[in-house]
Every structure is written in C-alpha cells, then in structure tokens.
Write an enzyme that holds these catalytic residues in place. Sequence first.
Site, PDB file in Angstrom:
ATOM      1  N   LEU A  45       0.870  -1.172   0.000  1.00  0.00           N
ATOM      2  CA  LEU A  45       0.000   0.000   0.000  1.00  0.00           C
ATOM      3  C   LEU A  45       0.910   1.225   0.000  1.00  0.00           C
ATOM      4  O   LEU A  45       1.816   1.325   0.825  1.00  0.00           O
ATOM      5  CB  LEU A  45      -0.877   0.041   1.254  1.00  0.00           C
ATOM      6  CG  LEU A  45      -2.231  -0.672   1.224  1.00  0.00           C
ATOM      7  CD1 LEU A  45      -2.958  -0.435   2.537  1.00  0.00           C
ATOM      8  CD2 LEU A  45      -3.090  -0.207   0.075  1.00  0.00           C
ATOM      9  N   ASP A  46       0.688   2.152  -0.920  1.00  0.00           N
ATOM     10  CA  ASP A  46       1.499   3.361  -0.994  1.00  0.00           C
ATOM     11  C   ASP A  46       1.393   4.156   0.312  1.00  0.00           C
ATOM     12  O   ASP A  46       0.376   4.065   1.018  1.00  0.00           O
ATOM     13  CB  ASP A  46       1.049   4.247  -2.158  1.00  0.00           C
ATOM     14  CG  ASP A  46       1.374   3.621  -3.515  1.00  0.00           C
ATOM     15  OD1 ASP A  46       2.288   2.774  -3.561  1.00  0.00           O
ATOM     16  OD2 ASP A  46       0.714   3.969  -4.510  1.00  0.00           O
ATOM     17  N   PRO A  47       2.407   4.951   0.635  1.00  0.00           N
ATOM     18  CA  PRO A  47       2.376   5.729   1.886  1.00  0.00           C
ATOM     19  C   PRO A  47       1.145   6.627   2.038  1.00  0.00           C
ATOM     20  O   PRO A  47       0.655   6.823   3.154  1.00  0.00           O
ATOM     21  CB  PRO A  47       3.660   6.570   1.800  1.00  0.00           C
ATOM     22  CG  PRO A  47       4.583   5.761   0.953  1.00  0.00           C
ATOM     23  CD  PRO A  47       3.697   5.099  -0.071  1.00  0.00           C
TER      24      PRO A  47
END
Length: 314
Positions: A45-47
């Site tokens: 999951l992207d930041p």
Amino acid sequence: MTKNEGILMEGILPLYKERGMTSNDAVFKCRKIFKTGKVGHSGTLDPNVDGVLPICIGKATKVVNYLMDSGKIYQGEITLGFATETEDLEGKIITKEEIEKRISADQIDEKMRELTGTQIQIPPMYSAIKVNGRRLYDYARHNEPVKRPKRQVTVDYFKQTSPTVYDQEKKQQKIFFEVGCQKGTYVRTLAVDLGKKIGVPAVMSDLTRLKSGGFSIEESISLKKLSEMDEQQLEQILKPVSHALKKYQQYELSGDEWKIIQNGGFLNPESVQKQLKGELQNKLVLFYEGRARCVYFYNRPKKRYQPEQMIDLV
C-alpha cells in the site's frame, strides 16, 4: 516459528495501515511488536493510501502469495482537470486542462464500464515493479528512459459511489468511486485511464483499501491498538494459516499419509477421491491434527498429487 516467552506467534494479522507510512514500515513495527523477524505483508500500500494490509507472522509467511491472489476492494476519489508524474497527488503536475462544463454521471458510468474486465495495463513509472533488476521508480528519479512492461489485470467492477462534484472556480471535477480488482491492478493507473477515456487529464486524489486477503477494513487493527496488547491478546487476534487457503478443498491426512508427506512424498488420487467423494481438485490443502500442513497440486499426466508449498511439517 519464533518463541516469545512461551507463546508461539504464528498466523495472519489484518492490519490497518495508516497514511504516512510505507508497507515496509508497517512490517518493521510488527516485527518489534510480535518479537520475530519472520514477518511479511501481502501487497504493498502506498504511503498516502490507508486501509487493510494483511501481515503474515511466522510460518504464515509461506502463504503470502495465496493471500495476494485474493481480490481487493478500494474506495477513493479521482480529480479531473490535471495529471501528475506519479498519477496521484504526490507528484509534480505535468498536464492541466480546465473542465469547462460538468461531465455527466452517465458519461462517467459508461467509461467506467469500458474499464472493467480483463485488460492490459501499463504500470506507473513511480512503482516498485522491477525492470532489469531495478525498480521503475529508480529509473524515474534518475530521469532515465525505460520501457515499462505491459501487464494483464482484471477489474471486477468500477462504479461511482456518490454524485460527482464540479468546481466552477477551479474548473475541476471530482469522481467518487469504488473498485473491485484482482492482483497487480494499479488503481492510480485506472484513474488516469478513466480520464483518457473521457478525454481529460486525471489523477487519483484519494484512496483507501477496504478489503484484501479476505479481510474487511472493519476487521483490521491499528498499530496503536496492537502496541497496547499483551502477548495472549496478540496471539488471539492472529488468524490461522488456513485463512489464506480457504478457497481450496481440504483433505485430512491419515497417520501413514502424514509420514509420507513429511518427506515430500506424493499423495494417491484414489485416496483423495475416496475421502472427498467428488472430482479431483487441482489443488488441495492437506491437514493433519487440525492444522494446514501444505498445499499439493494434481499432476494429471503423472496422476498424482505432489508438493506446491510446504507450510508446517513439525
């Protein structure tokens, strides 16, 4: 399996990943909480994205790939009127175009339908996919040209969740959506592709993962809550390894079969058919004494079940 003051930590954790941290940050924190180095996540999951991030602890790390194969559900927001180099709000704006009048919900629905089903997707430059041993984002940061690999992805559905909002002052329009998709789908790219279908630049401006690995966001647990739990509570919240394998047929081994399996031996399809009383399955989860021990697949030419993934042979 790691011993933690008498408690054997093993299983799958439905973690709620907050925004502002990477998936690897979450894994690092879970290692400290569960006091084990055997920790892995099942899909980055992207930041700037929050939501469900299934984490595998101990021997459960051996079923990460099976968790990743499950479908995912996201909800978010797409902004029409500009595009960025990263396809989300983290990157520099590379294109702007004023939306002179509201694009109708019917037109948006039509273009969303065109982006469902199996399709070819080109992942964003700012992604972790490797080309010639290097991540795409590394090429992007060094401004080096590279041919991005085309990937086949499947979008189960793509729909609006509330009325679109047109900003007369900014000449932009926001679309609120939910998408169900399979492994490997970049929702950022889906947002950009929707803009292309409509004929305007677009960016994914908000995203939350609602479901992954069979876990919903309501079931997920924050790192803060985890840090407040004692060892018994931590053990109790872990789901069994079999959770990642529930789509496959289960087969209970006899004592003699268990000895064969422990040495990587084959399983007789006649025994399988006798117990299951049905057609031979392509894959089986072999259980012994109530625990998922391994995954076997049916080798049809050789007419035998053989190992695909060993999990717990102790």
